[in-house]
Design a protein around this motif. Sequence first.
Motif, PDB file in Angstrom:
ATOM      1  N   SER A 285       1.080  -5.480  -7.742  1.00  0.00           N
ATOM      2  CA  SER A 285       1.766  -4.182  -7.819  1.00  0.00           C
ATOM      3  C   SER A 285       2.867  -4.086  -6.760  1.00  0.00           C
ATOM      4  CB  SER A 285       0.763  -3.044  -7.642  1.00  0.00           C
ATOM      5  OG  SER A 285      -0.237  -3.118  -8.633  1.00  0.00           O
ATOM      6  N   SER A 286       2.724  -4.843  -5.678  1.00  0.00           N
ATOM      7  CA  SER A 286       3.754  -4.843  -4.631  1.00  0.00           C
ATOM      8  C   SER A 286       5.117  -5.276  -5.191  1.00  0.00           C
ATOM      9  CB  SER A 286       3.347  -5.785  -3.497  1.00  0.00           C
ATOM     10  OG  SER A 286       3.082  -7.074  -4.031  1.00  0.00           O
ATOM     11  N   VAL A 287       5.096  -6.111  -6.209  1.00  0.00           N
ATOM     12  CA  VAL A 287       6.364  -6.604  -6.765  1.00  0.00           C
ATOM     13  C   VAL A 287       7.097  -5.482  -7.516  1.00  0.00           C
ATOM     14  CG1 VAL A 287       7.469  -8.498  -8.029  1.00  0.00           C
ATOM     15  CG2 VAL A 287       5.215  -8.850  -7.029  1.00  0.00           C
ATOM     16  N   GLN A 288       6.318  -4.548  -8.095  1.00  0.00           N
ATOM     17  CA  GLN A 288       6.926  -3.355  -8.727  1.00  0.00           C
ATOM     18  C   GLN A 288       7.824  -2.644  -7.730  1.00  0.00           C
ATOM     19  OE1 GLN A 288       4.470  -0.194 -10.163  1.00  0.00           O
ATOM     20  NE2 GLN A 288       2.856  -1.553 -10.885  1.00  0.00           N
ATOM     21  N   VAL A 289       7.260  -2.432  -6.534  1.00  0.00           N
ATOM     22  CA  VAL A 289       7.992  -1.682  -5.506  1.00  0.00           C
ATOM     23  C   VAL A 289       9.289  -2.401  -5.153  1.00  0.00           C
ATOM     24  CG1 VAL A 289       7.882  -0.781  -3.146  1.00  0.00           C
ATOM     25  CG2 VAL A 289       5.828  -0.778  -4.585  1.00  0.00           C
ATOM     26  N   ARG A 290       9.178  -3.708  -4.925  1.00  0.00           N
ATOM     27  CA  ARG A 290      10.376  -4.482  -4.566  1.00  0.00           C
ATOM     28  C   ARG A 290      11.429  -4.393  -5.661  1.00  0.00           C
ATOM     29  NH1 ARG A 290      10.408  -7.495  -0.163  1.00  0.00           N
ATOM     30  NH2 ARG A 290       8.458  -7.451   0.998  1.00  0.00           N
ATOM     31  N   MET A 291      10.965  -4.458  -6.884  1.00  0.00           N
ATOM     32  CA  MET A 291      11.875  -4.418  -8.007  1.00  0.00           C
ATOM     33  C   MET A 291      12.606  -3.065  -8.067  1.00  0.00           C
ATOM     34  SD  MET A 291      11.200  -5.671 -11.745  1.00  0.00           S
ATOM     35  CE  MET A 291      12.715  -6.148 -12.521  1.00  0.00           C
ATOM     36  N   MET A 292      11.835  -2.002  -7.963  1.00  0.00           N
ATOM     37  CA  MET A 292      12.430  -0.668  -8.080  1.00  0.00           C
ATOM     38  C   MET A 292      13.352  -0.366  -6.902  1.00  0.00           C
ATOM     39  SD  MET A 292       9.545   1.735  -9.883  1.00  0.00           S
ATOM     40  CE  MET A 292       8.084   1.335  -8.946  1.00  0.00           C
TER      41      MET A 292
ATOM     42  N   PRO B  56       4.865   9.896  -9.937  1.00  0.00           N
ATOM     43  CA  PRO B  56       6.204  10.304  -9.469  1.00  0.00           C
ATOM     44  C   PRO B  56       6.421   9.999  -7.982  1.00  0.00           C
ATOM     45  CG  PRO B  56       5.201  12.046 -10.781  1.00  0.00           C
ATOM     46  CD  PRO B  56       4.169  10.966 -10.636  1.00  0.00           C
ATOM     47  N   ASN B  57       5.360  10.079  -7.187  1.00  0.00           N
ATOM     48  CA  ASN B  57       5.488   9.752  -5.755  1.00  0.00           C
ATOM     49  C   ASN B  57       5.977   8.320  -5.552  1.00  0.00           C
ATOM     50  OD1 ASN B  57       4.565  12.223  -5.015  1.00  0.00           O
ATOM     51  ND2 ASN B  57       2.466  11.544  -4.529  1.00  0.00           N
ATOM     52  N   VAL B  58       5.494   7.417  -6.397  1.00  0.00           N
ATOM     53  CA  VAL B  58       5.885   6.004  -6.275  1.00  0.00           C
ATOM     54  C   VAL B  58       7.354   5.851  -6.637  1.00  0.00           C
ATOM     55  CG1 VAL B  58       5.473   3.655  -7.133  1.00  0.00           C
ATOM     56  CG2 VAL B  58       3.536   5.200  -6.775  1.00  0.00           C
ATOM     57  N   LEU B  59       7.776   6.535  -7.699  1.00  0.00           N
ATOM     58  CA  LEU B  59       9.195   6.460  -8.089  1.00  0.00           C
ATOM     59  C   LEU B  59      10.067   6.971  -6.942  1.00  0.00           C
ATOM     60  CD1 LEU B  59       8.947   7.781 -11.777  1.00  0.00           C
ATOM     61  CD2 LEU B  59       9.255   5.414 -11.046  1.00  0.00           C
TER      62      LEU B  59
ATOM     63  N   PHE C  43       0.795  -1.239   0.000  1.00  0.00           N
ATOM     64  CA  PHE C  43       0.000   0.000   0.000  1.00  0.00           C
ATOM     65  C   PHE C  43       0.828   1.291   0.000  1.00  0.00           C
ATOM     66  CE2 PHE C  43      -3.250  -2.879   2.057  1.00  0.00           C
ATOM     67  CZ  PHE C  43      -4.143  -2.843   0.994  1.00  0.00           C
ATOM     68  N   SER C  44       1.540   1.536   1.093  1.00  0.00           N
ATOM     69  CA  SER C  44       2.119   2.872   1.302  1.00  0.00           C
ATOM     70  C   SER C  44       3.039   3.330   0.180  1.00  0.00           C
ATOM     71  CB  SER C  44       2.855   2.920   2.641  1.00  0.00           C
ATOM     72  OG  SER C  44       1.922   2.709   3.669  1.00  0.00           O
ATOM     73  N   ALA C  45       3.970   2.466  -0.227  1.00  0.00           N
ATOM     74  CA  ALA C  45       4.901   2.863  -1.285  1.00  0.00           C
ATOM     75  C   ALA C  45       4.171   3.123  -2.593  1.00  0.00           C
ATOM     76  CB  ALA C  45       5.961   1.779  -1.480  1.00  0.00           C
ATOM     77  N   LEU C  46       2.992   2.508  -2.720  1.00  0.00           N
ATOM     78  CA  LEU C  46       2.214   2.673  -3.955  1.00  0.00           C
ATOM     79  C   LEU C  46       1.266   3.865  -3.861  1.00  0.00           C
ATOM     80  CD1 LEU C  46       1.549  -1.104  -4.652  1.00  0.00           C
ATOM     81  CD2 LEU C  46       2.762   0.432  -6.201  1.00  0.00           C
TER      82      LEU C  46
END
Length: 343
Positions: free
Chosen positions: A171-178, A289-292, A136-139
């Motif tokens: 979508s959580s995997v996006q965060v881990r990847m980045m 951009p916040n997610v990046l 959630f939060s990072a996204l």
Amino acid sequence: MQDQINQYTVEIEEFAPANAAQLEEYRIRFLGTKGIVKDLFEQFKAVSPEEKRVLGKVLNQFKQLAEAKYNEFKDGFESEGQNGAADIDLTLPGEGFAVGSRHPLSLVRNEIIDIFKRLGFVVAEGPEIEDDWHNFSALNFPEEHPARDMQDTFFIKKEAGNDIALRTHTSSVQVRMMEQGKPPFRAIMPGRVYRNEAISARAHCFFHQVEGLYIDENVSFADLKQTLFHFVTELYGEGTKVRFRPSYFPFTEPSAEMDISCTICKGSGCNMCKYTGWVEILGCGMVDPNVLENCGIDSKKYTGFAFGMGIERIANLKWVIRDLRLFSENDVRFLRQFKTEII
Ligand code: DAH
């Protein structure tokens, strides 16, 4: 008596049983308790002592011959049934050997992966048990934000600011990847997700998604559109139409949902597309951009797009599967209808 023995000897020598029944007949006739051999020995008792000397030897040889003939065939017919027919009929066609087949969701997942691999996407995976930050939060889902209610979550541990839950989307995997790498990123992330929903024909408490992420310098919405257009053309064939509708996801800005012309009626209207000619297949957008920034990526330098789709949905548009529950019941009558693919 000698004549009788000679006659029987010829008979025995010529005897060649075709099956166990004939051999059994022979045994009863010659070697049985009321058989010929027994009878000859009975008669032998009555002959004169001179004759006995000669006949005794002849009779014993005869008995051995009768037994030897029986033993010669006995083993060969041992595996036969009562009726004399062989248990093994070598002329029968062989028994079918059932080869398993891929689960329909695996077939679809592999097809999606293949298409994106050809575009240079790599495959990444992440954990099914996630913390609040990655799910959630990072996204860009702020705490207490109503967007969190868009997905009913199975919580494992409730702890202020650090809930642990079954991931509600890939979508959580996006965060881990980045977080773990450096741009550019070009990846697809298949996996199982969980939502607290009552199980019915149309909803399940777990299902499968494929997430996509493309981050680099100068990535635009046009790249997103062309990539996804290429994807559906590969998946559903030339002539598949697409349209994008504005939508909302906390982690993308702008956000869209993509529809394709109905795969069942080709746009003329049917049950599947509720007579609109269009069916929704995925959510997408430009990564906020916040997610990046949350993942340590310079949002001034990098842009990118993301998308997420349900594998069950794609399979349904391919095969018209009316009840979602079929995917997880493992009824072989359902599973064996899908093409066998051995990899
Ligand atoms: N995570 C969204 C869901 O489960 C799907 C999704 C929408 C994923 C837009 C994305 C995206 O990456 O850009 O409903």
